[in-house]
Design an enzyme around this catalytic site. Structure first.
Site, PDB file in Angstrom:
ATOM      1  N   LYS A 169       0.855  -1.195   0.000  1.00 51.84           N
ATOM      2  CA  LYS A 169       0.000   0.000   0.000  1.00 51.84           C
ATOM      3  C   LYS A 169       0.886   1.238   0.000  1.00 51.84           C
ATOM      4  O   LYS A 169       1.373   1.692   1.025  1.00 51.84           O
ATOM      5  CB  LYS A 169      -0.919   0.056   1.219  1.00 51.84           C
ATOM      6  CG  LYS A 169      -1.981   1.133   1.017  1.00 51.84           C
ATOM      7  CD  LYS A 169      -2.402   1.860   2.268  1.00 51.84           C
ATOM      8  CE  LYS A 169      -1.647   3.104   2.591  1.00 51.84           C
ATOM      9  NZ  LYS A 169      -1.747   4.237   1.669  1.00 51.84           N
ATOM     10  N   GLU A 244       9.765   1.979  10.479  1.00 46.43           N
ATOM     11  CA  GLU A 244      10.778   3.019  10.221  1.00 46.43           C
ATOM     12  C   GLU A 244      10.068   4.350  10.364  1.00 46.43           C
ATOM     13  O   GLU A 244       9.268   4.731   9.503  1.00 46.43           O
ATOM     14  CB  GLU A 244      11.323   2.872   8.787  1.00 46.43           C
ATOM     15  CG  GLU A 244      12.088   1.594   8.528  1.00 46.43           C
ATOM     16  CD  GLU A 244      13.414   1.539   9.267  1.00 46.43           C
ATOM     17  OE1 GLU A 244      13.841   2.550   9.852  1.00 46.43           O
ATOM     18  OE2 GLU A 244      14.013   0.464   9.256  1.00 46.43           O
ATOM     19  N   CYS A 278      13.434  11.532   6.731  1.00 48.18           N
ATOM     20  CA  CYS A 278      13.491  11.142   8.137  1.00 48.18           C
ATOM     21  C   CYS A 278      14.910  11.293   8.688  1.00 48.18           C
ATOM     22  O   CYS A 278      15.093  11.376   9.886  1.00 48.18           O
ATOM     23  CB  CYS A 278      13.034   9.702   8.265  1.00 48.18           C
ATOM     24  SG  CYS A 278      13.893   8.627   7.107  1.00 48.18           S
ATOM     25  N   GLU A 379       9.641  16.829  14.872  1.00 48.47           N
ATOM     26  CA  GLU A 379      10.030  16.637  13.473  1.00 48.47           C
ATOM     27  C   GLU A 379       9.225  17.602  12.604  1.00 48.47           C
ATOM     28  O   GLU A 379       7.996  17.569  12.602  1.00 48.47           O
ATOM     29  CB  GLU A 379       9.744  15.190  13.047  1.00 48.47           C
ATOM     30  CG  GLU A 379      10.216  14.911  11.640  1.00 48.47           C
ATOM     31  CD  GLU A 379       9.919  13.493  11.191  1.00 48.47           C
ATOM     32  OE1 GLU A 379       8.767  13.042  11.323  1.00 48.47           O
ATOM     33  OE2 GLU A 379      10.857  12.838  10.699  1.00 48.47           O
TER      34      GLU A 379
HETATM   35  P1  NAD Z   1       2.209   8.838   7.333  1.00 49.08           P
HETATM   36  O1  NAD Z   1       2.572   8.111   8.568  1.00 49.08           O
HETATM   37  O2  NAD Z   1       1.124   9.837   7.377  1.00 49.08           O
HETATM   38  O3  NAD Z   1       1.794   7.813   6.176  1.00 49.08           O
HETATM   39  C1  NAD Z   1       2.622   6.738   5.804  1.00 49.08           C
HETATM   40  C2  NAD Z   1       1.774   5.651   5.172  1.00 49.08           C
HETATM   41  O4  NAD Z   1       0.878   5.122   6.156  1.00 49.08           O
HETATM   42  C3  NAD Z   1       0.897   6.147   4.020  1.00 49.08           C
HETATM   43  O5  NAD Z   1       0.835   5.157   3.013  1.00 49.08           O
HETATM   44  C4  NAD Z   1      -0.464   6.325   4.696  1.00 49.08           C
HETATM   45  O6  NAD Z   1      -1.542   6.242   3.794  1.00 49.08           O
HETATM   46  C5  NAD Z   1      -0.447   5.152   5.665  1.00 49.08           C
HETATM   47  N1  NAD Z   1      -1.389   5.286   6.784  1.00 49.08           N
HETATM   48  C6  NAD Z   1      -1.919   6.428   7.299  1.00 49.08           C
HETATM   49  N2  NAD Z   1      -2.768   6.128   8.304  1.00 49.08           N
HETATM   50  C7  NAD Z   1      -2.783   4.788   8.433  1.00 49.08           C
HETATM   51  C8  NAD Z   1      -3.464   3.877   9.295  1.00 49.08           C
HETATM   52  N3  NAD Z   1      -4.304   4.312  10.229  1.00 49.08           N
HETATM   53  N4  NAD Z   1      -3.234   2.555   9.159  1.00 49.08           N
HETATM   54  C9  NAD Z   1      -2.373   2.090   8.229  1.00 49.08           C
HETATM   55  N5  NAD Z   1      -1.712   2.900   7.366  1.00 49.08           N
HETATM   56  C10 NAD Z   1      -1.903   4.235   7.467  1.00 49.08           C
HETATM   57  O7  NAD Z   1       3.578   9.477   6.825  1.00 49.08           O
HETATM   58  P2  NAD Z   1       3.820  10.436   5.600  1.00 49.08           P
HETATM   59  O8  NAD Z   1       3.269  11.786   5.948  1.00 49.08           O
HETATM   60  O9  NAD Z   1       3.373   9.768   4.358  1.00 49.08           O
HETATM   61  O10 NAD Z   1       5.433  10.497   5.591  1.00 49.08           O
HETATM   62  C11 NAD Z   1       6.168  11.318   6.435  1.00 49.08           C
HETATM   63  C12 NAD Z   1       6.627  10.591   7.702  1.00 49.08           C
HETATM   64  O11 NAD Z   1       7.341   9.408   7.366  1.00 49.08           O
HETATM   65  C13 NAD Z   1       7.596  11.407   8.545  1.00 49.08           C
HETATM   66  O12 NAD Z   1       7.241  11.339   9.894  1.00 49.08           O
HETATM   67  C14 NAD Z   1       8.938  10.724   8.342  1.00 49.08           C
HETATM   68  O13 NAD Z   1       9.881  10.871   9.345  1.00 49.08           O
HETATM   69  C15 NAD Z   1       8.550   9.316   8.133  1.00 49.08           C
HETATM   70  N6  NAD Z   1       9.598   8.618   7.390  1.00 49.08           N
HETATM   71  C16 NAD Z   1      10.403   7.708   8.028  1.00 49.08           C
HETATM   72  C17 NAD Z   1      11.433   7.081   7.348  1.00 49.08           C
HETATM   73  C18 NAD Z   1      12.331   6.064   7.995  1.00 49.08           C
HETATM   74  O14 NAD Z   1      12.938   5.285   7.271  1.00 49.08           O
HETATM   75  N7  NAD Z   1      12.458   6.017   9.299  1.00 49.08           N
HETATM   76  C19 NAD Z   1      11.632   7.373   6.009  1.00 49.08           C
HETATM   77  C20 NAD Z   1      10.807   8.309   5.394  1.00 49.08           C
HETATM   78  C21 NAD Z   1       9.785   8.911   6.097  1.00 49.08           C
END
Ligand code: NAD
Length: 472
Positions: A169, A244, A278, A379
């Site tokens: 997804k 992550e 991140c 963040e």
């Molecule tokens: P997000 O957590 O909003 O969404 C990530 C994914 O999760 C999306 O596909 C979203 O549709 C899905 N999602 C949202 N709600 C959900 C739920 N209730 N159940 C299951 N899936 C759900 O993150 P974002 O805004 O897309 O990305 C930014 C964030 O990602 C930042 O906090 C960043 O630090 C983090 N990030 C971490 C890493 C790492 O490797 N540690 C890398 C890149 C980004």
């Protein structure tokens, strides 16, 4: 205008059961570039059923067969690299430089998995027993928008290397990038059901993956808040999770560092991927007595080297934020920094001149930031750098560790042994010494609230396997 209305289940492109449409917006000018039909719970269940069926035979494949599949995935994705870069710039707004690197990472993930398989033992002798490492089952892969295909590639490659099948997804905001990548994966010709891709909303598709008993493991990259929701939901069926999550990475410049190298590097670390990464080094820690010098250097570097502009231009270093929502979020943190009393050294509120149509943010640097300020703790996920000062090495380490996160850290010193000594005391999954280093086969992941588990290489592969002890 294009509408993407296919999802990928059981080796076929099918029209989703879901009917909701989602707008795809170019963040550089906020024009509509397309729409995507979102998948729903029924689509997700169908994808999971296909993956469950495929697991029966795919879990029995040999390492040699899986290496062959991974090679085919590498070949198929390599062919369309330029197209993938182009659509990533358009849909995500990443700079050309970043999108090239990110797309290459997505492709290389498959050969890295082959390299990992070459050194990996699926059978080990432990004391009197034989331990066999078996694929976990159907893996749910949930990814964010900030490097979409690269996250899909690295997770998928490891799942396949392990003999798992997948339901992916991606972020709904990355649907055009996903479309091309999926076509490449299809062309590689893996057995039907090994790869299934359902683009939809987190609360719908992501939630179904989280609660469905036929998913054995979830590999998630995204925010800490959503990671916690997934982990809580996953525990009811005792799913394994690799999370992550977010970061607030410190970059310690020790007093014996070469500031003419370390400070320009710190600016790149803070503004990489337009600050939407991140691993950005968003907290710069410098010796108190060198602050004036650092401020002069940073002002100069930001004005000479940092270019906020159209991401398709070769020399752009910061593109737009992915969405209006993300733009507003970053703006609110810039305002907060000013209200909290930090000194605005560069940038500030509003769009840079001439870039009002897109979600562009000024490259912003705050000095005299205190550890207690929210801009030093939370963040931001945009190009906002906070400079903090320390009195001695001990205090630098204390400040570096004074965060709920622990994903990445950076240390610069003229003495490598000293830098290593400091690095060992920092609570972070990775510490880069004297540069922006990356190792795609060494473990990547977070301490504390930056996550659970590791990705890449042998540590990453083990996350998709379950050890079974054979007592003879
Ligand atoms: P997000 O957590 O909003 O969404 C990530 C994914 O999760 C999306 O596909 C979203 O549709 C899905 N999602 C949202 N709600 C959900 C739920 N209730 N159940 C299951 N899936 C759900 O993150 P974002 O805004 O897309 O990305 C930014 C964030 O990602 C930042 O906090 C960043 O630090 C983090 N990030 C971490 C890493 C790492 O490797 N540690 C890398 C890149 C980004």
């Amino acid at each position: 205008m294009k509408t993407i209305n296919k999802i990928y289940i059981n080796g076929e492109f099918i029209t989703p059961h879901g009917t909701e449409l989602f707008d795809l917006i170019n963040p550089t000018n906020n024009t509509l570039i397309g729409k995507v039909t979102l998948a729903d719970e029924t689509d997700t269940r169908n994808a999971i059923a296909a993956a469950k069926q495929a697991f029966k035979s795919f879990s029995k494949t040999t390492v040699a067969e899986r290496k062959e599949y991974l090679q085919r995935l590498y070949d198929a994705t390599s062919k369309r690299k330029d197209e993938m870069v182009e659509i990533m710039v358009k849909e995500y707004g990443g700079t050309l430089q970043f999108c090239r690197m990110s797309t290459q990472n997505a492709i290389n993930a498959f050969t890295r998995a082959i390299e990992t398989l070459e050194v990996f033992d699926f059978e080990r002798k432990v004391n009197e027993s034989k331990v066999v490492l078996e694929p976990l089952g159907v893996v749910g892969i949930i990814t964010p928008w900030n490097s979409s295909n690269s996250f899909i590639g690295s997770k998928l490659a490891m799942a396949i290397a392990a003999g798992c099948t997948t339901v992916i997804k991606p972020s709904e905001m990355s649907a055009s990038q996903t479309e091309i990548f999926t076509q490449c994966l299809h062309e590689a010709g893996l057995p039907a059901g090994v790869i299934n891709i359902v683009t939809g909303l987190g609360q719908v598709v992501g939630n179904e993956i989280t609660v469905n008993p036929d998913i054995a493991k979830i590999s998630f990259t995204g925010s800490t808040a959503v990671g916690k929701t997934i982990a809580k939901g996953a525990v009811d069926t005792m799913k394994r999770v690799t999370l992550e999550l977010g970061g607030k990475s410190p970059n310690i410049i020790l007093d014996d560092a070469d500031f003419s190298k370390a400070i320009p590097m710190a600016v790149i670390a803070a503004f990489q991927n337009s600050g939407q990464a991140c691993i950005v080094g968003s907290r710069l820690l410098v010796p108190e007595e060198r602050l004036a010098e650092v401020k002069d250097l940073i002002k100069q570097i930001v004005s000479d080297n940092v270019k906020v502009n159209d991401p398709a231009k070769e020399d752009t270093t910061i593109g737009p934020m992915v969405s209006k929502k993300q733009y507003e979020r970053v703006q609110s943190y810039i305002k907060l920094g000013i209200d909290e009393g930090a000194e605005l050294l560069a940038g500030g509120e509003g769009h840079p001149g001439g870039l009002e149509a897109g979600n562009f943010v000024k490259a912003t640097v705050f000095a005299n930031v205190k550890q207690s300020m929210r801009i030093a703790q939370e963040e931001i996920f945009g190009p906002v750098l906070s400079i903090l000062t320390y009195k001695n090495e001990e205090e630098a380490i204390e400040i570096a560790n004074d965060t709920e996160y622990g994903l990445m850290a950076y240390v610069s010193s003229g003495d490598t042994e000293r830098a290593l000594r400091v690095a060992r005391q920092i609570d972070a999954g990775r510490v880069a010494i004297n540069g922006l280093k990356h190792d795609p086969l060494a473990p990547f992941g977070g301490f504390k609230q930056s996550g659970i588990g590791r990705e890449y290489g042998v540590y990453g592969l083990e996350e998709y396997l379950e050890p079974k002890t054979l007592l003879q």
